[in-house]
Design a protein around this motif. Structure first.
Motif, mmCIF file in Angstrom:
data_model
loop_
_atom_site.group_PDB
_atom_site.id
_atom_site.type_symbol
_atom_site.label_atom_id
_atom_site.label_comp_id
_atom_site.label_asym_id
_atom_site.label_seq_id
_atom_site.Cartn_x
_atom_site.Cartn_y
_atom_site.Cartn_z
ATOM 1 N N ARG A 100 41.568 53.698 35.301
ATOM 2 C CA ARG A 100 42.694 53.624 34.366
ATOM 3 C C ARG A 100 42.262 53.181 32.969
ATOM 4 N NH1 ARG A 100 48.083 52.946 36.564
ATOM 5 N NH2 ARG A 100 48.615 52.358 34.430
ATOM 6 N N ARG A 101 40.974 53.014 32.790
ATOM 7 C CA ARG A 101 40.376 52.587 31.514
ATOM 8 C C ARG A 101 40.843 51.196 31.080
ATOM 9 N NH1 ARG A 101 37.457 56.691 29.429
ATOM 10 N NH2 ARG A 101 37.945 58.820 30.119
ATOM 11 N N VAL A 102 41.110 50.352 32.066
ATOM 12 C CA VAL A 102 41.402 48.947 31.790
ATOM 13 C C VAL A 102 40.067 48.210 31.698
ATOM 14 C CG1 VAL A 102 42.476 46.840 32.665
ATOM 15 C CG2 VAL A 102 43.583 49.058 33.054
ATOM 16 N N PRO A 103 39.777 47.514 30.608
ATOM 17 C CA PRO A 103 38.530 46.754 30.544
ATOM 18 C C PRO A 103 38.455 45.733 31.676
ATOM 19 C CG PRO A 103 39.488 46.972 28.351
ATOM 20 C CD PRO A 103 40.526 47.463 29.331
ATOM 21 N N VAL A 104 37.320 45.683 32.332
ATOM 22 C CA VAL A 104 37.135 44.799 33.483
ATOM 23 C C VAL A 104 35.853 43.987 33.263
ATOM 24 C CG1 VAL A 104 36.936 44.646 35.980
ATOM 25 C CG2 VAL A 104 38.264 46.491 34.968
ATOM 26 N N PHE A 105 36.011 42.672 33.331
ATOM 27 C CA PHE A 105 34.886 41.759 33.125
ATOM 28 C C PHE A 105 34.612 40.979 34.409
ATOM 29 C CE2 PHE A 105 36.741 40.996 28.572
ATOM 30 C CZ PHE A 105 36.427 42.291 28.210
ATOM 31 N N ALA A 106 33.384 40.478 34.529
ATOM 32 C CA ALA A 106 33.028 39.512 35.575
ATOM 33 C C ALA A 106 32.815 38.158 34.923
ATOM 34 C CB ALA A 106 31.759 39.942 36.302
ATOM 35 N N LEU A 107 33.398 37.125 35.513
ATOM 36 C CA LEU A 107 33.142 35.740 35.101
ATOM 37 C C LEU A 107 32.823 34.969 36.369
ATOM 38 C CD1 LEU A 107 33.051 33.329 33.199
ATOM 39 C CD2 LEU A 107 35.550 33.145 33.425
ATOM 40 N N THR A 108 31.554 34.641 36.545
ATOM 41 C CA THR A 108 31.116 34.135 37.842
ATOM 42 C C THR A 108 30.121 33.001 37.712
ATOM 43 O OG1 THR A 108 30.077 34.812 39.937
ATOM 44 C CG2 THR A 108 29.292 35.898 37.937
ATOM 45 N N ASN A 109 30.252 32.027 38.598
ATOM 46 C CA ASN A 109 29.208 31.019 38.760
ATOM 47 C C ASN A 109 28.129 31.620 39.645
ATOM 48 O OD1 ASN A 109 30.675 29.236 37.230
ATOM 49 N ND2 ASN A 109 31.182 27.845 38.901
ATOM 50 N N PHE A 110 27.021 31.985 39.008
ATOM 51 C CA PHE A 110 25.950 32.713 39.707
ATOM 52 C C PHE A 110 24.661 32.444 38.944
ATOM 53 C CE2 PHE A 110 26.817 36.377 42.730
ATOM 54 C CZ PHE A 110 25.542 36.435 43.275
ATOM 55 N N GLY A 111 23.572 32.287 39.655
ATOM 56 C CA GLY A 111 22.297 32.052 38.995
ATOM 57 C C GLY A 111 21.780 33.276 38.261
ATOM 58 N N ALA A 112 21.007 33.025 37.217
ATOM 59 C CA ALA A 112 20.471 34.129 36.418
ATOM 60 C C ALA A 112 19.480 34.976 37.210
ATOM 61 C CB ALA A 112 19.794 33.577 35.166
ATOM 62 N N ALA A 113 18.763 34.375 38.155
ATOM 63 C CA ALA A 113 17.747 35.116 38.908
ATOM 64 C C ALA A 113 18.284 35.711 40.201
ATOM 65 C CB ALA A 113 16.552 34.205 39.217
ATOM 66 N N ASN A 114 19.275 35.092 40.819
ATOM 67 C CA ASN A 114 19.792 35.664 42.067
ATOM 68 C C ASN A 114 20.907 36.674 41.847
ATOM 69 O OD1 ASN A 114 20.972 33.106 41.369
ATOM 70 N ND2 ASN A 114 22.032 33.018 43.315
ATOM 71 N N PHE A 115 21.551 36.651 40.671
ATOM 72 C CA PHE A 115 22.550 37.691 40.421
ATOM 73 C C PHE A 115 21.942 39.091 40.472
ATOM 74 C CE2 PHE A 115 24.869 40.621 37.681
ATOM 75 C CZ PHE A 115 26.090 40.640 38.342
ATOM 76 N N PRO A 116 20.789 39.355 39.846
ATOM 77 C CA PRO A 116 20.219 40.703 39.953
ATOM 78 C C PRO A 116 19.909 41.122 41.392
ATOM 79 C CG PRO A 116 19.196 39.506 38.148
ATOM 80 C CD PRO A 116 20.019 38.513 38.909
ATOM 81 N N LEU A 117 19.581 40.175 42.254
ATOM 82 C CA LEU A 117 19.342 40.513 43.665
ATOM 83 C C LEU A 117 20.618 41.029 44.314
ATOM 84 C CD1 LEU A 117 17.214 37.407 44.744
ATOM 85 C CD2 LEU A 117 16.375 39.661 44.035
ATOM 86 N N SER A 118 21.728 40.357 44.028
ATOM 87 C CA SER A 118 23.002 40.799 44.588
ATOM 88 C C SER A 118 23.468 42.099 43.955
ATOM 89 C CB SER A 118 24.055 39.701 44.415
ATOM 90 O OG SER A 118 23.758 38.589 45.247
ATOM 91 N N ALA A 119 23.208 42.273 42.667
ATOM 92 C CA ALA A 119 23.606 43.507 41.993
ATOM 93 C C ALA A 119 22.827 44.706 42.526
ATOM 94 C CB ALA A 119 23.417 43.371 40.483
#
Length: 206
Positions: A100-119
């Motif tokens: 629907r072209r609604v801007p969608v953001f993530a705001l998360t408590n997540f480590g800088a190094a483990n977030f890429p693993l989950s992504a």
């Protein structure tokens, strides 16, 4: 006021964060219960979420608790087996908003190094228009400064932001700044909120 962006937390909104359950599966119910009684796993993760190094914090913590060394080390070596599975209906809502072209953001408590693993494990985590990762920012929810940083970066008025998070303290901090909020309990309730705001139809939110 029109909603200019929808903001998702990640843990327990898009992917499960139930370390007690995952550890019980890996090391047994009794041993896992003892582990979580012996020291504060969540405090360890908060250090990582606040900007400390993922591997360093876990390995230092493991070394400081020799009776639990191998179990604590699993939070590094087996991260993707612990921070999972995904929550499919929430993922569909994310993608429906994008359609629907609604801007969608993530705001998360997540480590800088483990977030890429989950992504890498869950590619939908790369589909946000903007990512606000606490470990990268050096700020963590519910510190008001992290919400102020989001506002400054995106340029939208606080009252035009709709935020879903599973923790009441994080929601309260956002609401105090004027954000529209949803305390996430399950995807169906979140879907209804998106319908109520006119962002999705019932069919789109299914």
């Amino acid at each position: 006021m029109t909603i200019n962006a929808v903001i998702f937390d990640i843990g327990n909104v898009l992917i499960e964060w139930q370390p007690e359950r995952r550890m019980a599966e890996r090391i047994g119910v009794a041993r896992a219960a003892q582990l979580f009684e012996a020291f504060d796993v969540h405090a360890m993760m908060t250090r990582i979420d606040s900007g400390e190094d993922f591997a360093t914090v876990i390995h230092e913590t493991a070394a400081a608790h020799p009776d639990w060394h191998d179990e604590i080390a699993l939070f590094h070596s087996d991260w993707t087996a612990i921070a999972q599975p995904d929550i499919p209906h929430s993922v569909r809502l994310l993608r429906a908003l994008r359609a629907r072209r609604v801007p969608v953001f993530a705001l998360t408590n997540f480590g800088a190094a483990n977030f890429p693993l989950s992504a890498a494990q869950f590619p939908f985590l790369t589909e946000f228009d903007r990512h606000y990762i606490s470990g990268e920012m050096g700020l963590a929810k519910p510190d008001p400064a992290i919400y102020a940083a989001v506002e400054a970066d995106c340029g939208f008025a606080p009252e035009s932001l709709l935020f879903a998070d599973d923790r009441a303290d994080n929601i309260s901090a956002a609401a105090a700044r004027g954000w529209k909020t949803h305390l996430f309990a399950d995807p169906a309730d979140w879907a209804q909120t998106l319908i109520d705001y006119g962002l999705l139809t019932k069919d789109e939110a299914a």
